[in-house]
Each structure stands twice: as C-alpha cells, then as structure tokens.
Design a protein around this motif. Structure first.
Motif, short mmCIF file in Angstrom:
data_model
loop_
_atom_site.label_atom_id
_atom_site.label_comp_id
_atom_site.label_asym_id
_atom_site.label_seq_id
_atom_site.Cartn_x
_atom_site.Cartn_y
_atom_site.Cartn_z
N VAL A 146 0.62 -1.35 -0.06
CA VAL A 146 -0.18 0.00 0.26
C VAL A 146 1.23 1.60 0.25
CG1 VAL A 146 -1.91 1.48 1.29
CG2 VAL A 146 -2.02 -1.41 1.73
N PRO A 147 1.26 1.61 -0.76
CA PRO A 147 1.97 3.24 -1.37
C PRO A 147 1.67 3.89 -0.27
CG PRO A 147 1.08 2.77 -3.78
CD PRO A 147 -0.02 2.03 -2.04
N ASP A 148 2.45 4.37 0.38
CA ASP A 148 1.99 5.83 1.68
C ASP A 148 1.26 6.54 1.30
OD1 ASP A 148 4.11 4.90 3.07
OD2 ASP A 148 5.62 6.09 2.34
N SER A 149 0.44 6.93 0.13
CA SER A 149 -0.59 8.26 0.09
C SER A 149 -1.92 7.30 -0.01
CB SER A 149 -0.40 8.64 -1.39
OG SER A 149 -0.32 7.58 -2.17
N GLN A 150 -1.69 6.04 0.07
CA GLN A 150 -2.73 5.71 0.44
C GLN A 150 -3.42 5.75 1.46
OE1 GLN A 150 -5.42 4.92 -2.40
NE2 GLN A 150 -4.19 6.22 -3.02
N HIS A 151 -2.49 5.38 2.19
CA HIS A 151 -2.56 4.79 3.71
C HIS A 151 -3.67 5.70 4.74
CE1 HIS A 151 1.29 2.78 5.38
NE2 HIS A 151 1.03 2.64 3.33
N LYS A 152 -3.83 6.77 4.24
CA LYS A 152 -5.14 7.70 5.03
C LYS A 152 -6.56 7.89 4.17
CE LYS A 152 -4.02 11.46 0.89
NZ LYS A 152 -3.10 12.05 1.22
N ASN A 153 -6.63 6.95 2.92
CA ASN A 153 -7.75 6.91 2.69
C ASN A 153 -8.30 5.68 3.10
OD1 ASN A 153 -7.60 8.86 1.30
ND2 ASN A 153 -6.29 7.87 -1.01
N ILE A 154 -7.03 4.68 4.15
CA ILE A 154 -8.39 3.45 4.37
C ILE A 154 -7.93 3.20 5.55
CG2 ILE A 154 -7.19 0.62 5.08
CD1 ILE A 154 -5.85 0.44 2.53
N VAL A 155 -9.52 3.88 6.23
CA VAL A 155 -9.59 4.37 7.81
C VAL A 155 -11.08 3.65 8.15
CG1 VAL A 155 -8.74 6.63 8.41
CG2 VAL A 155 -11.24 6.24 6.80
N SER A 156 -11.26 1.94 6.80
CA SER A 156 -12.68 1.63 7.53
C SER A 156 -12.05 0.13 7.57
CB SER A 156 -13.56 1.74 7.22
OG SER A 156 -13.63 1.96 6.21
N VAL A 157 -12.97 -0.62 7.92
CA VAL A 157 -13.23 -2.45 6.90
C VAL A 157 -13.59 -2.21 5.64
CG1 VAL A 157 -13.97 -4.84 7.54
CG2 VAL A 157 -13.19 -3.36 9.48
N ALA A 158 -14.09 -0.96 5.46
CA ALA A 158 -15.05 -1.17 4.57
C ALA A 158 -14.15 -0.57 3.05
CB ALA A 158 -15.97 -0.44 4.02
N ASP A 159 -12.34 0.33 3.68
CA ASP A 159 -12.05 0.56 2.88
C ASP A 159 -11.10 -0.12 2.25
OD1 ASP A 159 -13.22 3.39 2.40
OD2 ASP A 159 -11.90 4.04 4.24
N ALA A 160 -10.78 -0.59 3.32
CA ALA A 160 -9.39 -2.47 3.33
C ALA A 160 -9.78 -3.05 2.42
CB ALA A 160 -9.03 -2.62 4.82
N VAL A 161 -11.06 -3.45 2.67
CA VAL A 161 -11.88 -4.69 1.80
C VAL A 161 -11.53 -4.05 0.26
CG1 VAL A 161 -13.81 -5.66 1.06
CG2 VAL A 161 -13.25 -5.86 3.30
N GLU A 162 -12.32 -2.68 -0.03
CA GLU A 162 -12.05 -2.60 -1.46
C GLU A 162 -10.72 -1.92 -1.56
OE1 GLU A 162 -13.99 -0.75 -4.71
OE2 GLU A 162 -15.25 -1.96 -3.24
N TYR A 163 -10.08 -1.57 -0.70
CA TYR A 163 -8.25 -1.85 -1.95
C TYR A 163 -8.04 -3.03 -2.00
CZ TYR A 163 -3.72 -0.60 -2.05
OH TYR A 163 -2.43 -0.28 -3.07
N PHE A 164 -7.44 -3.59 -1.51
CA PHE A 164 -6.98 -5.58 -1.58
C PHE A 164 -8.63 -5.96 -2.69
CE2 PHE A 164 -5.68 -3.82 2.26
CZ PHE A 164 -3.81 -4.76 2.23
N ALA A 165 -9.49 -5.70 -2.93
CA ALA A 165 -10.34 -6.77 -3.38
C ALA A 165 -10.14 -6.77 -4.99
CB ALA A 165 -11.60 -6.34 -2.95
N SER A 166 -9.47 -4.53 -4.94
CA SER A 166 -9.35 -4.25 -6.43
C SER A 166 -7.60 -4.83 -6.70
CB SER A 166 -9.93 -2.69 -6.75
OG SER A 166 -9.61 -1.82 -6.12
N ASN A 167 -6.73 -4.57 -5.64
CA ASN A 167 -5.72 -4.21 -5.87
C ASN A 167 -5.40 -5.55 -6.74
OD1 ASN A 167 -2.61 -4.83 -6.13
ND2 ASN A 167 -2.75 -3.30 -4.23
N PRO A 168 -4.59 -5.35 -7.90
CA PRO A 168 -3.73 -6.81 -8.71
C PRO A 168 -2.82 -7.12 -8.19
CG PRO A 168 -3.80 -5.11 -9.53
CD PRO A 168 -4.37 -4.51 -8.85
N GLN A 169 -2.01 -6.88 -7.11
CA GLN A 169 -1.06 -7.62 -6.91
C GLN A 169 -1.51 -8.30 -5.10
OE1 GLN A 169 1.57 -4.45 -4.65
NE2 GLN A 169 2.23 -3.91 -6.56
#
Length: 111
Positions: free
Chosen positions: A85-108
């Motif tokens: 997770v790039p440092d610029s994205q850390h502030k955008n992940i502040v809930s379980v739903a945010d984390a799920v959305e980020y990791f579900a859509s991340n091709p890595q």
C-alpha cells in the motif's frame, strides 16, 4: 488528410462508457473475512472497548483504535495480502470497508 486509424482513435477518445467496470482480483467476501481476522487482534490489545470488528467498522470511531497504530494495522494488512500500500493511500484506508475495497481491487493481492 486523416487516415482511418487516426479517425478511429479520435472517435474512441470521445466515447465514454456511462458506467464504471469494477474488476476484482480476489472475491470481496474472502477479502472481508481476512481483513476482519487481521484487525481483530489489534482491537483486542489496543482498543479500550474491545469491540467485535464488523464489515462497516471505522478504525477510530467504532473500534477506538489509537491513530498512532494506523501504520501498524496497514502493515499487518499488507503482510496478510502480500500487497504493498503506497504511503499516499494509507490515509484513505480508515475502515474495514476501505481496506476490503482496496485489497479486493488491487491486482497484487494474493488469494
């Protein structure tokens, strides 16, 4: 003088779909379960209220996690999903739903 290829390229740039296509690397249900499983130990140790992590839980508001430990939570999620997770994205992940959305859509993300 325009060639046909140039005209097709110009036309293709003007056409925009009326909807967004979401392509998920891993099933959202599986990601949600793993996110909750990863965050729950932090809540048990750091949170004064020791709540159960829910899919709509906010790290600071609902779970009362200290903001100082936000980086540790993100690093634990990175380790669980083997995705950076790039440092610029850390502030955008502040809930379980945010984390799920980020990791579900991340091709890595590893299943």
């Amino acid at each position: 003088f325009f060639s046909r290829i140039t005209m097709y390229r110009a036309a293709a740039k003007q056409i925009k779909p009326p909807f967004q296509i979401h392509c998920y690397a891993v099933a959202k249900g599986a990601v949600e379960a793993r996110v909750i499983q990863t965050i729950q130990p932090f809540v048990d140790v750091l949170s004064p209220t020791r709540q159960v992590v829910q899919p709509n839980s906010h790290f600071y508001i609902d779970l009362k996690l200290p903001q100082l430990h936000h980086k540790e939570v993100i690093c634990a999620l990175e380790g669980e999903f083997v995705a950076h997770v790039p440092d610029s994205q850390h502030k955008n992940i502040v809930s379980v739903a945010d984390a799920v959305e980020y990791f579900a859509s991340n091709p890595q993300t590893k299943a």
